[in-house]
Motif scaffolding. Sequence first.
Motif, mmCIF file in Angstrom:
data_model
loop_
_atom_site.group_PDB
_atom_site.id
_atom_site.type_symbol
_atom_site.label_atom_id
_atom_site.label_comp_id
_atom_site.label_asym_id
_atom_site.label_seq_id
_atom_site.Cartn_x
_atom_site.Cartn_y
_atom_site.Cartn_z
ATOM 1 N N GLU A 69 0.850 -1.185 0.000
ATOM 2 C CA GLU A 69 0.000 0.000 0.000
ATOM 3 C C GLU A 69 0.893 1.246 0.000
ATOM 4 O O GLU A 69 1.871 1.317 0.760
ATOM 5 C CB GLU A 69 -0.882 0.020 1.250
ATOM 6 N N PRO A 70 0.612 2.227 -0.865
ATOM 7 C CA PRO A 70 1.486 3.405 -0.952
ATOM 8 C C PRO A 70 1.725 4.099 0.379
ATOM 9 O O PRO A 70 2.847 4.551 0.658
ATOM 10 C CB PRO A 70 0.721 4.322 -1.921
ATOM 11 N N ASP A 71 0.695 4.174 1.230
ATOM 12 C CA ASP A 71 0.876 4.890 2.493
ATOM 13 C C ASP A 71 1.519 4.035 3.580
ATOM 14 O O ASP A 71 1.677 4.483 4.722
ATOM 15 C CB ASP A 71 -0.467 5.457 2.991
ATOM 16 N N ARG A 72 1.878 2.780 3.240
ATOM 17 C CA ARG A 72 2.523 1.910 4.212
ATOM 18 C C ARG A 72 3.949 1.528 3.809
ATOM 19 O O ARG A 72 4.623 0.783 4.519
ATOM 20 C CB ARG A 72 1.702 0.631 4.404
ATOM 21 N N ILE A 73 4.389 2.016 2.657
ATOM 22 C CA ILE A 73 5.699 1.606 2.146
ATOM 23 C C ILE A 73 6.815 2.001 3.099
ATOM 24 O O ILE A 73 7.729 1.207 3.387
ATOM 25 C CB ILE A 73 5.939 2.222 0.750
ATOM 26 N N SER A 74 6.777 3.236 3.608
ATOM 27 C CA SER A 74 7.865 3.686 4.488
ATOM 28 C C SER A 74 7.926 2.849 5.755
ATOM 29 O O SER A 74 9.010 2.529 6.258
ATOM 30 C CB SER A 74 7.695 5.165 4.826
ATOM 31 N N GLY A 89 -1.553 -4.188 -0.222
ATOM 32 C CA GLY A 89 -2.780 -3.608 -0.743
ATOM 33 C C GLY A 89 -3.763 -4.679 -1.161
ATOM 34 O O GLY A 89 -3.573 -5.868 -0.891
#
Length: 280
Positions: A69-74, A89
């Motif tokens: 998921e883009p907002d969980r990559i970091s 995702g």
Amino acid sequence: MRWHGSGQVSLSGELLRLAGDADAAFLQLAEVWGAQGERHPSTLPAAVLRKTGYLRSFPHQATFAVGLEPDRISGFAEDPDQDPRPFLGPADEILTPAACYHLYPAHEGEALAEPLYLTTVNTCYRREREYVPLRRQWSFTMREIVCVGTAEETAQFARQTSEAVTLLFELAGLDVSWEHATDPFFEPEQNPAFLMQKLSPVKREATYGDLAISSVNLHHEHFGEAFGITRDGKDAHTACVAFGLERWLAAILGTHGEDPASWPDLRALAAEVTAKWPLS
């Protein structure tokens, strides 16, 4: 040949050349029908496979393609050794289980005035209980030739292509027999498709020992109805002939050994077959 523990194989050198020759031979059979070549992605929308009934019949073989998921990559990148599942995702795409599954949605809604012949090749993925090099793999290469038409047109296609493949087996010196097949359905006793296949076999497999290296499948109106493809105003029938390239390599090595000098010239043999067309 390099075998990977994940159930996949890498090819190079003479074995890769043989795989290319096998696919070229199958393409010669496709050209007899004037089959249009198509190239498709390595994944299919899960919604498409639900439409075909694949996920109801073969959920145990499916491999979903998912990303972070883009907002969980970091958060994941801080410790890439951690379990990735909480960071993934939605599972909206599935790695291709059979090459021909791309063709029917690609022609969705078409009204055919004549039979349509297609061919495609793809890397396909199926989860198995165990893996054996060239014989049973998580990922493998499948070439297919497909006919979309009337019941009579698809039946003729299946019959004549079966005869052509049988002749190719004979010329290549492969001891292969045709058998009615029943796919490994999930919970088969509860699956209407399994019961129908038992009552009226619609799939024949060309087997080398216990290994199916090609198959001929009559789908009746299943895909035509699912994707709104018509032939002369009625739901189109479909049929396909499938070739497992790695399994063909296994059959050739099992018959002729590992010396490339002893391998049959599949391109030349396919030319012999097509020169005798039609066979009946």
